[in-house]
Design an enzyme around this catalytic site. Structure first.
Site, PDB file in Angstrom:
ATOM      1  N   THR A 139      50.012  33.000  37.640  1.00  0.00           N
ATOM      2  CA  THR A 139      51.328  32.560  38.093  1.00  0.00           C
ATOM      3  C   THR A 139      51.239  31.240  38.857  1.00  0.00           C
ATOM      4  O   THR A 139      52.117  30.383  38.733  1.00  0.00           O
ATOM      5  CB  THR A 139      51.976  33.657  38.956  1.00  0.00           C
ATOM      6  OG1 THR A 139      52.163  34.810  38.131  1.00  0.00           O
ATOM      7  CG2 THR A 139      53.314  33.212  39.491  1.00  0.00           C
ATOM      8  N   ASP A 164      36.095  46.596  37.900  1.00  0.00           N
ATOM      9  CA  ASP A 164      37.294  46.783  38.672  1.00  0.00           C
ATOM     10  C   ASP A 164      36.975  47.972  39.571  1.00  0.00           C
ATOM     11  O   ASP A 164      37.197  49.108  39.215  1.00  0.00           O
ATOM     12  CB  ASP A 164      38.429  47.076  37.678  1.00  0.00           C
ATOM     13  CG  ASP A 164      39.649  47.666  38.345  1.00  0.00           C
ATOM     14  OD1 ASP A 164      39.867  47.367  39.523  1.00  0.00           O
ATOM     15  OD2 ASP A 164      40.364  48.432  37.676  1.00  0.00           O
ATOM     16  N   LYS A 182      44.062  47.256  32.124  1.00  0.00           N
ATOM     17  CA  LYS A 182      43.073  47.783  33.066  1.00  0.00           C
ATOM     18  C   LYS A 182      43.217  49.290  33.218  1.00  0.00           C
ATOM     19  O   LYS A 182      42.245  49.997  33.417  1.00  0.00           O
ATOM     20  CB  LYS A 182      43.254  47.124  34.438  1.00  0.00           C
ATOM     21  CG  LYS A 182      42.605  45.758  34.534  1.00  0.00           C
ATOM     22  CD  LYS A 182      42.555  45.289  35.976  1.00  0.00           C
ATOM     23  CE  LYS A 182      42.027  43.865  36.030  1.00  0.00           C
ATOM     24  NZ  LYS A 182      42.136  43.299  37.382  1.00  0.00           N
TER      25      LYS A 182
END
Lengths: 506, 506
Positions: B205, B258, B290
């Site tokens: 972003t 993760d 994910k």
């Protein structure tokens, strides 16, 4: 991709340095992996990057002379720089993190990438940590062992059997190699012993041997010397034998972890690469040793033996008492002197000589030199006969040392302090880790004369005022610091000694 | 300890370089930790070392200008160098490796040492790996969150409530912040949104917003701008908000792991440090996302909510469909243009607009602006009314961009290729990871015009010969490479499309 011009930066570093703007353009993060291509010569390398915003200007890349010559490039040469592909070995490391079982090919790829610096320190540590937590099964340890063996050179001998020994580390004063190798070689067996330098200890065997002779040799020299005199005691780090192991140990060290599967593979790979057919492994058990209890020691022993079987190497393990120093001396010269005294025929029965003779004896029995149960006595005969001393002199000579050295030539440090008993009693406990800390504070292993000499061993009687142990140092200020450590840790406990008296105020 | 003279080496490196002989003398290994003291100024630092045998001579130490000034030293100044103590945080990392539960103090120590570069890359990776494998319980995640918040600055606002949003990453084209922030700010709520740049994606972003206005601001600027116009969209990496998180992410990235507990703490710490009181979290679920399934998404949502409760932050999670790109554009300009088109009033109902309005709507309901169930419609009204566009122009202006920008000003790359349907049918599957790979190969995010425009979204009808998607690039050679990737991956599946026809030879 970007075209960047070479700027030579010689700071001994193994990373390429590039400007922040170029890094953003190529899409690189600090510590990322790049591929650098010299389009003219066709040579390329992969390197990790450090990103800077001031040292290296936009449009240039900072490279060491080593990298520049690998690329066949020169100052200001334009090179093509792009983000490198992620090595597939990271997927396999991830698999172990997810508790998967690795195939032989996957382990080979990981070890190859570790050996060739394709993986970063962090990535290698992730592998070690995953193995530490999730473990390796026997197949995986076998693959890892084979992979480590293949990562470097292998010794070849014309005479057989080749004997080797290994002690799981962590116990101070463990100079037994200085007796075991000459005893075994004196009996006509071959023992090409590679040893390590101290990492956390007060003196590795290679550090000790270096007080008597050079220890840095190439594989071919080790073969030649072993064939000629029957044995050597050299520093493994100078060889290219199982180099993958060295790359892994570096990362295990700061975390003080002992990833069991890696440890077994490391030990066995070194032995196999050295051509060993008969291996005796010393597993010290104790509260402060790497192995805490007998059950764990037996489990570890079975694993060593099973891996040995898979490589057709005969392995026996000696589970030994690990909560005492091995003999009286801790530190380079103190240990070497103690070993020479024993070789010279003054054999005191203590943990050092007993353990040395036990290990040599097991090797003799495994090699069929003597009947079961006769090994210790046979080893003792060789030691007492002076044959081991004669053999040690041959080994010292062939490694380039002075064979006429005697125990009187090897002196402890000139500064010393006696720690005396405040009360009479028996030595009921010795804290090994505290002894190592004190010896290192006194300067060991860098200062050869630094260390500790223990006058009263575990179980011995000490009278009030008698010296329990002496701290030696080559430098006066180090002695003072070591003494402060000794006062803090009180490494030797005497039964009946009042540690402190607290009076109630009520 | 050794006394070494300073040699300035400016290669942008964060390590000290010393000679092999000095390293042996001090007892240091490559990568080891040293303490450097300027006895005159009393200043000292801890650094990691690189050992060299030729660049830095015996008796000298290579230091960067940064280190030299921290030590208040100068060229040739003699410094006292010794092996540094092992940081206690390594014991705590070891504890997590052994599956222990960490105390708040232990986690604080680890995070402090990571933030201050006391731990090496390998040591930090060991912590991340241990957390990935052994996990963190809710208490530990709470401690970690608080520790990360405290590692940097915290935003303070005079008006309340402060709203924030977060999307668990990995889904291409996820430009929803460019709609959510102006919609929420247009309704009078405050939303100081910090975003990331792309790591593995085609555009973070922050990369998108940078096509419209600068995104690098200090915490005080974010406070000021948010108070004034109601919202900002800035790059979190330029602030000092929860910097510990950035230090950790760098090491997670190459392993593509993760570590769930760390991820939750990272997200929540950023939100809490930004002063958020109402947080909406988007959890995409899908085969290539994910989070793979609904059960896991619900579990993750509960964890976010529980951590929120412990910090008195209201959290709601939106579990969203993750196996489709979010809208039609992937890549910086393509996404920004798509967002501006929607803000300008041409609101097509597709995953991008629906998800944006859903997220904004949840925030409105949580803030009590509208009744439960009315949020989506309220958000849609704001978007359709042009208030969101007006607010976006204010945000662009206050961040230093051109508020008169329109969707026509933001252009895709000048090189393009249409991928057409070979047969008629419906779009039945889109491979998100393949799309990201193709967009990155085309140059995204560094090349602003590079990316993919999807003409036919999931479920839409396509006739033979119609364009399914177009690949754009700023550079012709990149277009060629992206096209090759597209042919390899075939990222969009059309029902009825014959992939390959293999004729039996029998």
């Amino acid at each position: 991709m970007a075209k960047l011009k070479v700027k030579r930066i010689d700071a001994g570093i193994q990373t390429a340095v590039i400007n922040k703007e170029d890094a953003n353009q190529i899409g690189l993060k600090n510590g990322g992996r790049i591929n650098i291509l010299n389009e003219e010569s066709g040579r390329s390398i992969t390197a990790f990057i450090q990103i800077t915003d001031n040292i290296i200007g936009k449009g240039t890349i900072g490279l060491s002379s080593g990298f520049i010559s690998q690329l066949d490039a020169d100052d200001n040469k334009e090179l093509a720089v792009r983000a490198a592909d992620r090595p597939i070995s990271l997927e396999y490391i991830r698999k172990k993190m997810d508790n998967g079982k690795l195939t032989e090919n996957e382990i080979n790829t990981i070890i190859s990438d570790i050996t060739n610096d394709v993986l970063s320190a962090g990535e290698t540590t992730a592998f070690i940590t995953a193995v530490y937590i999730n473990g390796l099964d026997t197949d995986e340890v076998e693959y890892l062992t084979r992979s480590m063996v293949k990562s470097g050179e292998q010794l070849k001998f014309n005479t057989h059997p080749i004997v080797d020994k290994h002690s799981i580390g962590g116990v101070p004063g463990n100079k037994i190699t200085l007796l075991v190798v000459p005893i075994i070689a004196a009996a006509g067996l071959k023992i090409p012993k590679t040893s390590s330098r101290a990492i956390t200890g007060a003196g590795g065997t290679a550090d000790l041997m270096e007080a008597l002779a050079p220890v840095e040799f190439k594989a071919a020299d080790i073969e030649r010397m072993t064939e000629k005199v029957g044995g050597v005691i050299v520093w493994g780090g100078a060889t290219n034998i199982a180099p993958a192991d060295d790359k892994i140990i570096v990362h295990e060290f700061p975390l003080k972890i002992d990833a069991r599967g890696i440890m077994i593979a490391s030990v066995m790979a070194k032995k196999i690469a050295c051509g060993a057919e008969i291996v005796v492994i010393d597993i010290p058990v104790g509260a402060e040793a790497k192995v805490k209890d007998m059950d764990d020691a037996r489990r570890l022993a079975r694993q060593f033996i099973e891996i040995g079987e898979r490589f057709k190497v005969k392995v026996e393990c000696a589970i030994t008492f690990g909560d005492t120093p091995i003999g009286r001396g801790i530190g380079v010269n103190l240990e070497v002197r103690e070993a020479l005294i024993a070789l010279e025929g003054n054999v005191e029965q203590n943990p050092f000589t007993q353990k040395s003779l036990t290990m040599a004896g097991i090797a003799f029995e495994m090699a069929g030199r003597v009947e079961k149960g006769e090994g210790y006595r046979f080893a003792e005969e060789i030691l007492n006969s002076g044959k081991a001393l004669a053999k040690m002199k041959e080994i010292i000579a062939i490694q380039g040392g002075n064979p006429n050295v005697t125990s009187n030539d090897i002196l402890p440090g000139k500064y010393s302090f006696n720690v005396n008993a405040k009360d009479s009693g028996y030595i009921v406990g010795i804290k090994n880790r505290a002894l190592i800390t004190i010896a290192r504070t006194a300067g060991a292993p860098a200062d050869k004369g630094a260390g500790i000499y223990i006058h009263k061993l575990l179980g011995e009687r000490v009278e009030k005022g008698e010296t329990i142990y002496t701290i030696y140092a080559d430098k006066e200020w180090r002695l003072g610091k070591a003494l402060a450590e000794a006062r803090k840790y009180m490494p030797v406990a005497v039964e009946g000694m009042l540690l402190e008296r607290i009076t109630s105020l009520n």
